[in-house]
Design a protein around this motif. Structure first.
Motif, PDB file in Angstrom:
ATOM      1  N   LEU A  63       5.875   1.603 -14.890  1.00 36.46           N
ATOM      2  CA  LEU A  63       5.500   0.222 -15.216  1.00 36.46           C
ATOM      3  C   LEU A  63       4.259  -0.201 -14.434  1.00 36.46           C
ATOM      4  O   LEU A  63       3.376  -0.881 -14.958  1.00 36.46           O
ATOM      5  N   TRP A  64       4.200   0.214 -13.182  1.00 32.74           N
ATOM      6  CA  TRP A  64       3.027  -0.143 -12.367  1.00 32.74           C
ATOM      7  C   TRP A  64       1.758   0.471 -12.960  1.00 32.74           C
ATOM      8  O   TRP A  64       0.745  -0.205 -13.117  1.00 32.74           O
ATOM      9  N   LEU A  65       1.863   1.775 -13.310  1.00 25.15           N
ATOM     10  CA  LEU A  65       0.700   2.468 -13.869  1.00 25.15           C
ATOM     11  C   LEU A  65       0.210   1.785 -15.131  1.00 25.15           C
ATOM     12  O   LEU A  65      -0.982   1.525 -15.308  1.00 25.15           O
ATOM     13  N   VAL A  66       1.166   1.484 -16.016  1.00 24.72           N
ATOM     14  CA  VAL A  66       0.813   0.862 -17.287  1.00 24.72           C
ATOM     15  C   VAL A  66       0.099  -0.459 -17.031  1.00 24.72           C
ATOM     16  O   VAL A  66      -0.954  -0.749 -17.603  1.00 24.72           O
ATOM     17  N   LEU A  99      12.258  -3.727  -9.337  1.00 24.67           N
ATOM     18  CA  LEU A  99      12.815  -2.397  -9.577  1.00 24.67           C
ATOM     19  C   LEU A  99      12.527  -1.465  -8.407  1.00 24.67           C
ATOM     20  O   LEU A  99      13.385  -0.669  -8.006  1.00 24.67           O
ATOM     21  N   LEU A 100      11.332  -1.581  -7.860  1.00 24.86           N
ATOM     22  CA  LEU A 100      10.967  -0.693  -6.756  1.00 24.86           C
ATOM     23  C   LEU A 100      11.840  -0.972  -5.535  1.00 24.86           C
ATOM     24  O   LEU A 100      12.360  -0.038  -4.902  1.00 24.86           O
ATOM     25  N   ALA A 101      12.027  -2.250  -5.232  1.00 20.16           N
ATOM     26  CA  ALA A 101      12.839  -2.590  -4.056  1.00 20.16           C
ATOM     27  C   ALA A 101      14.301  -2.210  -4.280  1.00 20.16           C
ATOM     28  O   ALA A 101      14.939  -1.563  -3.436  1.00 20.16           O
ATOM     29  N   VAL A 102      14.833  -2.587  -5.429  1.00 19.23           N
ATOM     30  CA  VAL A 102      16.239  -2.303  -5.707  1.00 19.23           C
ATOM     31  C   VAL A 102      16.465  -0.795  -5.834  1.00 19.23           C
ATOM     32  O   VAL A 102      17.436  -0.242  -5.316  1.00 19.23           O
ATOM     33  N   GLY A 103      15.528  -0.120  -6.514  1.00 16.06           N
ATOM     34  CA  GLY A 103      15.650   1.332  -6.684  1.00 16.06           C
ATOM     35  C   GLY A 103      15.669   2.057  -5.350  1.00 16.06           C
ATOM     36  O   GLY A 103      16.404   3.028  -5.167  1.00 16.06           O
ATOM     37  N   THR A 104      14.874   1.568  -4.400  1.00 14.40           N
ATOM     38  CA  THR A 104      14.857   2.201  -3.078  1.00 14.40           C
ATOM     39  C   THR A 104      16.241   2.164  -2.446  1.00 14.40           C
ATOM     40  O   THR A 104      16.744   3.173  -1.945  1.00 14.40           O
ATOM     41  N   LEU A 121      13.380   4.281  -9.732  1.00 15.06           N
ATOM     42  CA  LEU A 121      12.092   4.301  -9.045  1.00 15.06           C
ATOM     43  C   LEU A 121      10.992   4.829  -9.961  1.00 15.06           C
ATOM     44  O   LEU A 121       9.889   4.286 -10.023  1.00 15.06           O
ATOM     45  N   ALA A 122      11.317   5.900 -10.677  1.00 16.54           N
ATOM     46  CA  ALA A 122      10.322   6.498 -11.564  1.00 16.54           C
ATOM     47  C   ALA A 122       9.897   5.494 -12.632  1.00 16.54           C
ATOM     48  O   ALA A 122       8.709   5.351 -12.935  1.00 16.54           O
ATOM     49  N   LEU A 159       1.594  10.756  -7.646  1.00 18.27           N
ATOM     50  CA  LEU A 159       2.308  11.099  -8.880  1.00 18.27           C
ATOM     51  C   LEU A 159       2.779  12.551  -8.833  1.00 18.27           C
ATOM     52  O   LEU A 159       3.882  12.876  -9.281  1.00 18.27           O
ATOM     53  N   TRP A 160       1.938  13.389  -8.253  1.00 21.95           N
ATOM     54  CA  TRP A 160       2.325  14.797  -8.144  1.00 21.95           C
ATOM     55  C   TRP A 160       3.522  14.947  -7.185  1.00 21.95           C
ATOM     56  O   TRP A 160       4.518  15.609  -7.480  1.00 21.95           O
ATOM     57  N   GLY A 161       3.408  14.279  -6.036  1.00 19.32           N
ATOM     58  CA  GLY A 161       4.513  14.320  -5.083  1.00 19.32           C
ATOM     59  C   GLY A 161       5.778  13.695  -5.643  1.00 19.32           C
ATOM     60  O   GLY A 161       6.889  14.141  -5.344  1.00 19.32           O
ATOM     61  N   ALA A 162       5.612  12.656  -6.451  1.00 21.29           N
ATOM     62  CA  ALA A 162       6.781  12.014  -7.054  1.00 21.29           C
ATOM     63  C   ALA A 162       7.413  12.932  -8.087  1.00 21.29           C
ATOM     64  O   ALA A 162       8.638  12.921  -8.274  1.00 21.29           O
TER      65      ALA A 162
END
Ligand code: HEM
Ligand SMILES: [Cu+2]
Ligand SMILES: [Cu+2]
Lengths: 286, 590
Positions: B532-535, B481-486, B526-527, B79-82
């Motif tokens: 969503l993953w965290l939640v 979202l993660l795949a498409v966002g990438t 991506l963010a 999360l910090w790196g992101a």
């Protein structure tokens, strides 16, 4: 759900096609650039269909077997595995040989022409233009030893000539990068590296520093201006850039101008000087 | 000053999250029936005979606990790196320096690289392996449980050392209000020499924080090496009797090869870092122009650095090859070939380092031979992709969240892998090296393969770890979202590279604006997906539906109900037994 996936993959593929056309739009500006972008196109002609094929097979597999009620157990298929291994190897073999041919071209790979295996300024053949490019945080200096001209404004070189750029650094590592001419070479302190190329048309191209060199790295830009031979000579005669070289270099210009190895009579080119320099000066300031 | 806030805010949030998590986990006694009549859904966390609360987490030597610590730590680092990544992409929305100065921009991508590579990817994979590897091997724990704990606890101080510049700056400014000398703190500025730390830039820059960061990196290298040794010894000596080398699962194989690479690569990095420290502080000339020369650093760094990229990606391949067959109800196609190709990648990865140095003016014959090996290493990588597709063929594909992640991996890996071949072709690399093309290429893998595999694993094993189920619909949306966002974030960078935009540029010529904005838009997608993953993770761990049947993924019908699930099933049965004993007696009173 699947349509979203499909849309995303289609977009990716479109982007790949964009890549295929992108670089070829730029008109060839040097032999180096021509060679590299032709190689790049050849690779794209293979890569894009392969990428599309694999993605399509992948999608087809998902479409055909999702919620498939009669899965059948995996059977080993040695032949299939060997086939695709060899197929991949063949494709990569082609990539290797095609790249090697381009790599072996003297306008792409410069090898030291001296016995001691080092690059030394002053060793360029007589019919080539030689410039020493000195990088430092965060500026370039261009030295034309034959004409005794030094400037830090822009690199001016003549069209349709072989050019030897001897690249070095005063402090940290920088990298001289002119994408539209297909040139890149890292600059190390205390050492000369050679960029050899042959220009084709005239034009103005951006020069970037491509190796992180501190705070000013992103602002370490310059210009390469490829001009007609006559304009080049006139520019040298003027002592390079009007801004920097006026005082010191102009005295030397006349004698060293005649040293220039291209054999153009100096008297002639002097006549065209007035008109030739007026233009680039305006352009350079803009 | 501006730049310090998001990083600090994020780390504070993560710390809070950690504390909340520990409290949640540690406090509820194991036998109580809370949660409106459910038994506490804590199948994965056996608490019998262990101290509770914070003490438990600080003193644990249990591989599952340490695994969770690793995963939490790695997630916090991610999360910090992101946050750094979002700062990069925000700055690049406009061509000028709009938000952060150039110096800060350099610092941000440097810490982004350090954090993601050393504190996110390897710790999370180490955590996952910690958790499941002993179960897959039929072992009680790793071979050296205490070494395991030490290796983990070295990481938080390493991270603070590496990222210290920001923290000390804030601390210094806060303390400056008080009458104490804080000059030393303020002298530490964030490191901005890039994760590659090329000399002479890294030796010539005065900033003392560089020395602190080098020590931090060295420490993290020690931690990584200890963990790797532990895995190797465990895999060699702790396997159950019925698990011969031919029966070893594919994830363990990948962890084994990855650990082997660590053992050869990281000590070398450690030594090189010490030499660099000596050069900076004691006047040695290992990498100085008048000594060994700047090029020596590049050789040493990349001799570590290239294997490092396989250290990062092999566990992701392992997870993919491990989960995919289970999710499609088939055996892994060409298991043997995949194992061989993994080993081949491991060996070859030490022979390609100089492909990062094609533009340094090295001997042309060397260029050609490094090109050859770099192309050769593409073969085992391609084989994996084909094997995965063949595994799905004729299978039963249920489009669950983890499978969607894996499909995302398989589709981004095609682009990420093929773009790498272009960089191996030396003449093409001449124009693309150190441009955004490179950034696009490797992020298609470091975002499109590595985190996706972790996310897939987080869904796949979520029931084992928490005893609960995640929200499946949210998970599917998140995976997409993660795949498409990438793709949307990093494919524009490929084009930017072709157009000539160099990397590590905080300002850029105006003609690159549109593509940069497209990439930044993708980064915000991506963010969103990360949020969503965290939640989903946090909420489902707290209140998700309790898992009753251990066969969450219908593994029994294809005979792939592997050991970790069998263990989970036993846990559920125990719990059931305890519960019925509880209702018979009177233990449920509270
Ligand atoms: C959240 C998604 C991410 C985004 C939007 C992102 C974005 C970027 C961008 C734009 C750069 C280039 C900066 C520049 O050259 O000016 C960069 C560099 C880098 N990224 Fe990421 N990144 C992400 C995730 C990751 C992950 C997961 C990893 C590693 C596992 C990673 C590793 C790196 C590395 C090693 C660099 C090079 C740093 C350097 O040049 O010193 N990134 N990132
Ligand atoms: Cu520079
Ligand atoms: Cu630079």
């Amino acid at each position: 759900m699947r349509s979203v996936r499909r849309a995303s993959v289609v977009t990716a593929l479109l982007a790949l096609f964009a890549l295929a056309t992108g670089p070829s739009v730029v008109a060839a500006s040097s032999v180096t650039e021509q060679l590299i972008s032709r190689l790049n196109r050849q690779l794209l002609y293979m890569a894009v269909p392969i990428a599309v094929l694999v993605e399509v097979i992948l999608l087809y597999t998902v479409w055909r077997f999702h919620d498939n009620d009669e899965p059948s157990p995996t059977r080993e298929n040695r032949q299939l595995e060997i086939t695709w291994t060899i197929a991949t190897a063949l494709v990569l073999l082609f990539v290797g040989t095609a790249s090697f041919h381009v790599l072996a071209h003297p306008m792409v790979t410069s090898t030291p022409e001296t016995a001691h295996g080092d690059y030394q300024p002053g060793e360029a053949p007589d019919d080539a233009v030689e410039v020493q490019v000195t990088t430092e945080q965060w500026a370039y200096t261009f030295d034309y030893p034959d004409a005794n001209v030094t400037t830090s404004e822009e690199l001016v070189i003549p069209a349709n000539r072989t050019v030897y750029l001897y690249v070095t650094s005063e402090d940290v590592i920088h990298s001289v990068h002119v994408p539209e001419l297909g040139l890149k070479q890292d600059a190390f302190p205390d050492q000369y590296q050679l960029i050899r190329t042959q220009t084709t048309g005239t034009g103005e191209y951006r020069m970037y520093c491509a190796e992180l060199c501190g705070t000013g790295h992103a602002e370490m830009l310059s210009t390469v201006r490829v001009v007609e031979q006559q304009e080049y000579e006139a520019w040298l005669e003027q002592g390079g850039s009007n801004a920097t070289a006026n005082g010191t270099a102009s005295g030397d210009t006349a004698p060293s101008g005649s040293n220039s190895t291209d054999g153009t009579p100096t008297g002639d080119s002097n006549a065209t000087n007035a008109t030739a320099t007026a233009e680039p000066t305006a352009g350079g300031d803009a | 000053m501006f730049e310090t806030i998001p990083g600090i805010a994020i780390s504070a949030a993560v710390l809070l999250l950690l504390v909340a998590f520990f409290r949640l986990r540690g406090d509820a006694p194991a036998e109580s029936v809370s949660d409106g009549g459910y038994v506490p859904a804590r199948a994965g966390l056996t608490t019998h005979g262990k101290p509770t609360g914070l003490t438990r987490w600080l003193t644990t030597v249990d591989h599952k606990d340490i695994g969770l610590l690793y995963i939490l730590f790695g997630t916090g680092a991610a999360l910090w790196g992101a946050t750094d990544a979002m700062m990069i992409r925000t700055e690049l929305i406009v061509p000028e320096t709009a938000i952060w100065g150039l110096e800060t921009y350099n610092a941000v991508f440097t810490t982004h690289g350090f954090t993601m590579l050393f504190f996110f990817v390897t710790p999370v994979f180490t955590g996952i392996a910690n958790y499941v590897l002993p179960m897959l091997l039929g072992a009680d724990d790793l071979a050296f449980p205490r070494v395991n704990a030490i290796a983990f606890w070295l990481l938080p101080p390493s991270l603070l050392l590496v990222r210290g510049g920001l923290i000390t700056e804030v601390a210094g400014k806060v303390l400056a209000v008080l009458p104490v000398p804080v000059g030393a703190l303020l002298a530490l500025e964030p490191v901005g020499v890039g994760w590659t730390m090329y000399t002479p830039l890294s030796t010539a820059t005065a900033n003392q924080q560089i020395d602190v960061a080098l020590l931090g990196l060295h420490l993290s290298g020690i931690a990584t090496t200890m963990a790797a040794l532990n895995f190797i010894v465990t895999i060699f000596t702790e396997r159950a009797d019925d698990i011969g080398w031919n029966k070893l699962d594919i994830f363990s194989w990948n962890i084994l090869v990855m650990s082997g690479l660590v053992i050869f690569a990281f000590p070398l990095l450690g030594s090189a870092l010490v030499l660099l420290l000596l050069d900076r502080n004691f006047g040695t000339t290992f990498f100085a122009v008048e000594g060994g020369g700047p090029i020596l650093w590049q050789h040493l760094f990349w001799f570590f650095g290239h294997p490092e990229v396989y250290i990062l990606v092999l566990p992701a391949f392992g997870l993919t090859s491990f989960m995919l067959p289970k999710l499609v109800g088939r055996r892994l196609f060409g298991f043997r070939f995949i194992v061989y190709s993994t080993i081949a990648i491991g060996v070859l990865s030490f022979g390609v380092w100089a492909h990062h140095m094609f533009t340094t003016g090295m001997d042309p014959r060397m260029r050609a031979s490094f090109m050859a090996i770099s192309l050769a290493i593409a073969i085992p990588s391609a084989i994996k992709e084909f094997n995965w597709i063949a595994t799905m063929w004729n299978g039963r594909l249920r489009l669950t969240a983890p499978l969607l992640c894996i499909l995302g991996i398989m589709s981004t890996f095609v682009i990420g892998g093929i773009t790498g071949v272009f960089l191996a072709a030396v003449p093409v690399d001449f124009v693309l090296h150190d441009t955004h093309y490179v950034v696009g290429h490797f992020h298609l893998i470091v975002v499109g393969v590595i985190p996706l595999s972790m996310v897939a694993a987080s869904y796949y094993w979520f029931p084992i770890i928490t005893g609960r189920m995640f929200n499946r619909r949210l998970a599917k949306a998140q995976a997409l979202l993660l795949a498409v966002g990438t793709v949307f974030t990093f494919v524009p960078l490929l084009i930017l590279g072709y157009l000539g935009m160099p990397r590590r540029y905080g300002v850029y010529p105006a003609e690159f604006t549109t593509l940069n904005q497209a990439a930044s838009l993708g980064a915000f997608v991506l963010a969103l997906s990360v949020v969503l993953w965290l939640v989903n993770m946090v909420q489902s761990a707290r209140v998700g539906p309790v898992v009753e049947d251990a066969d969450v993924w219908n593994l029994k019908e294809t005979g792939q109900f592997t050991r970790e699930w069998q263990w989970f099933e036993e846990q559920l049965e125990d719990r059931q037994a305890e519960l019925s004993r509880g209702t018979d007696g009177s233990a449920t009173s509270d």
